[in-house]
Scaffold this active site. Structure first.
Site, PDB file in Angstrom:
ATOM      1  N   ASP A 126       0.241  -1.236   0.130  1.00 13.00           N
ATOM      2  CA  ASP A 126      -0.026   0.079   0.005  1.00 13.00           C
ATOM      3  C   ASP A 126       0.915   1.222   0.028  1.00 13.00           C
ATOM      4  O   ASP A 126       0.147   2.710  -0.084  1.00 13.00           O
ATOM      5  CB  ASP A 126      -0.768  -0.067   1.189  1.00 13.00           C
ATOM      6  CG  ASP A 126      -0.256  -0.314   2.639  1.00 13.00           C
ATOM      7  OD1 ASP A 126       1.037  -0.258   2.901  1.00 13.00           O
ATOM      8  OD2 ASP A 126      -0.518   0.468   3.659  1.00 13.00           O
ATOM      9  N   GLU A 144      11.084  -4.225  12.668  1.00 14.23           N
ATOM     10  CA  GLU A 144      12.794  -4.256  12.028  1.00 14.23           C
ATOM     11  C   GLU A 144      13.604  -4.041  12.608  1.00 14.23           C
ATOM     12  O   GLU A 144      14.618  -5.010  12.319  1.00 14.23           O
ATOM     13  CB  GLU A 144      12.034  -2.898  11.370  1.00 14.23           C
ATOM     14  CG  GLU A 144      10.659  -1.990  10.330  1.00 14.23           C
ATOM     15  CD  GLU A 144       9.809  -2.210  10.695  1.00 14.23           C
ATOM     16  OE1 GLU A 144      10.164  -2.112  12.682  1.00 14.23           O
ATOM     17  OE2 GLU A 144       8.785  -1.239  10.298  1.00 14.23           O
TER      18      GLU A 144
HETATM   19  C1  UGA Z   1       3.376  -1.054   9.325  1.00 17.29           C
HETATM   20  C2  UGA Z   1       4.598  -0.598   8.693  1.00 17.29           C
HETATM   21  O1  UGA Z   1       4.803  -0.099   7.268  1.00 17.29           O
HETATM   22  C3  UGA Z   1       4.438  -1.904   7.897  1.00 17.29           C
HETATM   23  O2  UGA Z   1       5.705  -2.554   7.434  1.00 17.29           O
HETATM   24  C4  UGA Z   1       4.551  -3.521   9.248  1.00 17.29           C
HETATM   25  O3  UGA Z   1       4.158  -4.815   8.629  1.00 17.29           O
HETATM   26  C5  UGA Z   1       3.722  -2.753   9.718  1.00 17.29           C
HETATM   27  O4  UGA Z   1       3.474  -1.723  10.518  1.00 17.29           O
HETATM   28  C6  UGA Z   1       3.397  -3.267  11.240  1.00 17.29           C
HETATM   29  O5  UGA Z   1       3.661  -3.125  12.351  1.00 17.29           O
HETATM   30  O6  UGA Z   1       3.468  -5.425  11.268  1.00 17.29           O
HETATM   31  P1  UGA Z   1       1.015  -0.540   8.286  1.00 17.29           P
HETATM   32  O7  UGA Z   1       0.665   0.045   7.186  1.00 17.29           O
HETATM   33  O8  UGA Z   1       0.089  -0.418   9.690  1.00 17.29           O
HETATM   34  O9  UGA Z   1       2.086  -0.784   8.403  1.00 17.29           O
HETATM   35  O10 UGA Z   1       0.110  -1.986   7.857  1.00 17.29           O
HETATM   36  P2  UGA Z   1       0.080  -2.445   6.602  1.00 17.29           P
HETATM   37  O11 UGA Z   1       0.144  -1.954   5.172  1.00 17.29           O
HETATM   38  O12 UGA Z   1      -1.888  -2.686   6.696  1.00 17.29           O
HETATM   39  O13 UGA Z   1       1.127  -4.511   6.617  1.00 17.29           O
HETATM   40  C7  UGA Z   1       1.353  -4.502   6.105  1.00 17.29           C
HETATM   41  C8  UGA Z   1       2.270  -5.329   5.312  1.00 17.29           C
HETATM   42  O14 UGA Z   1       1.307  -6.433   5.575  1.00 17.29           O
HETATM   43  C9  UGA Z   1       1.321  -5.207   3.923  1.00 17.29           C
HETATM   44  O15 UGA Z   1       1.969  -5.236   2.546  1.00 17.29           O
HETATM   45  C10 UGA Z   1      -0.277  -6.204   3.669  1.00 17.29           C
HETATM   46  O16 UGA Z   1      -0.614  -6.066   2.673  1.00 17.29           O
HETATM   47  C11 UGA Z   1       0.875  -7.321   5.013  1.00 17.29           C
HETATM   48  N1  UGA Z   1      -0.250  -7.951   5.586  1.00 17.29           N
HETATM   49  C12 UGA Z   1      -1.133  -6.687   6.348  1.00 17.29           C
HETATM   50  C13 UGA Z   1      -0.754  -8.786   5.452  1.00 17.29           C
HETATM   51  O17 UGA Z   1       0.120 -10.031   4.726  1.00 17.29           O
HETATM   52  N2  UGA Z   1      -1.267 -10.079   5.990  1.00 17.29           N
HETATM   53  C14 UGA Z   1      -2.241  -8.908   6.768  1.00 17.29           C
HETATM   54  O18 UGA Z   1      -3.523  -9.650   7.644  1.00 17.29           O
HETATM   55  C15 UGA Z   1      -2.354  -7.400   6.755  1.00 17.29           C
HETATM   56 MN    MN Z   2       0.357   0.077   5.236  1.00 22.72          MN
END
Ligand code: UGA
Ligand code: MN
Length: 299
Positions: free
Chosen positions: A160, A245
């Site tokens: 995203d 991280e």
């Molecule tokens: C922030 C950080 O930018 C992420 O890199 C980090 O993994 C996340 O927090 C965290 O604390 O885990 P955020 O925008 O809150 O990001 O997270 P998302 O964009 O919702 O998810 C990160 C990635 O994991 C995305 O590529 C998303 O597609 C993936 N994801 C999310 C999954 O594979 N499974 C899920 O159930 C949710």
């Molecule tokens: Mn995100």
């Protein structure tokens, strides 16, 4: 019949010698022409290191839109290999079809986040780390399939965020771990490493700057060689909030060793954008009347 050696100076043999010399001259000339053609006009450039981008992704209404946006950026980056890891017990048809038509070099993997680690509907987004198992699966694939002498860099690109093309050229020649600012993250305009005399000395962040690496996932890249030389380095899916991280970087690098990019960390080349969840109120109301959208139409 006269028998005289090559060294004699009778006219007959002089003629034969002349013919041989002229034949050899022609041959030399044509060989010189050939080598001239074979010589490259420019000096040989070293091959571009491959950028391995690992992207966790999961099924939701905006998934195809996110992947489309991302793939169109990646199509403009030379020598990029996209490792897409679905958070799913199997590869889905939507992502398989999408990737096969993407025009990108890709690897399609999957691993489901175990139920107890998965964020549930209504949970606050900071409760559990997302994408940890998927990034580890991407690392496993690299360790099993790529040899370190091939040169390359690994970047963890969430589906995203928004990425500028310049970012990829900044990270391409990473020696160990390179770092740069990330825009619109952590409740701030940007977070970034602070550089003094060419070295990272601390971090500009609004929350727990004492964390070992207070960086967003989008703010660093790691050399393939370093990851292959440290087979134990992985993301800890149980890491407390904000430490995901660090759980990976801690075993690979020290703060002093970080390589600052993007004009000594003064330029924002990646943004932690988040897509609004689309509302489906009307869709649901229409469905109740039997007038919902055709489920066969992929969105
Ligand atoms: C922030 C950080 O930018 C992420 O890199 C980090 O993994 C996340 O927090 C965290 O604390 O885990 P955020 O925008 O809150 O990001 O997270 P998302 O964009 O919702 O998810 C990160 C990635 O994991 C995305 O590529 C998303 O597609 C993936 N994801 C999310 C999954 O594979 N499974 C899920 O159930 C949710
Ligand atoms: Mn995100």
């Amino acid at each position: 019949m006269r028998s005289c050696s090559w060294r004699c100076d009778c006219t007959e043999h002089d003629l034969a010698k002349d013919r041989t010399i002229s034949r050899l001259r022609e041959k030399l000339h044509s060989l010189l022409e050939q080598t001239k053609k074979a010589e490259p006009t420019k000096p040989l450039k070293p091959p571009l290191p491959t950028i391995y981008v690992i992207t966790p992704t999961y099924a939701r209404l905006v998934q195809k839109a996110e992947l489309t946006r991302l793939s169109h950026t990646f199509l403009l980056v030379p020598q990029l290999h996209w490792i897409v890891v679905e958070d799913s017990p199997h590869r889905t048809g939507l992502v398989s079809e999408f990737l096969s038509h993407s025009g990108l070099a890709f690897t399609h993997l999957h691993v489901a986040t175990p139920h107890e680690r998965k964020l549930q509907e209504g949970d606050p987004s900071w409760l559990k780390p997302r994408g940890a198992e998927q990034r580890n699966e991407g690392l496993r694939w690299l360790r099993e399939n790529i040899r370190s002498q091939e040169g390359g860099v690994i970047y963890f690109a969430d589906d995203d965020n928004t990425y500028s093309l310049q970012l990829f050229e900044e990270m391409r020649w990473t020696q160990r771990v390179s770092v740069w600012p990330v825009g619109l993250v952590g409740g701030m305009r940007y977070e970034r490493p602070i550089v003094e005399q060419g070295h990272v000395v601390r971090f500009h962040t609004g929350w727990r700057p004492s964390r070992p690496f207070p960086l967003d996932m989008a703010g660093f890249a790691v050399s393939l060689r370093l990851v292959l030389a440290n087979p134990e380095a992985r993301f800890d899916g149980d890491a407390p909030m904000g430490f995901l991280e660090s759980s990976f970087l801690q075993s690979l690098v020290t703060m002093e060793e970080l390589e600052p990019k993007a004009d000594l960390c003064t330029k924002v080349l990646v943004w932690h954008t988040r897509t609004e969840k689309p509302k489906m109120k009307r869709e649901e109301a229409m469905q109740k009347q039997g007038l919902g959208s055709d489920p066969a139409v992929e969105v």
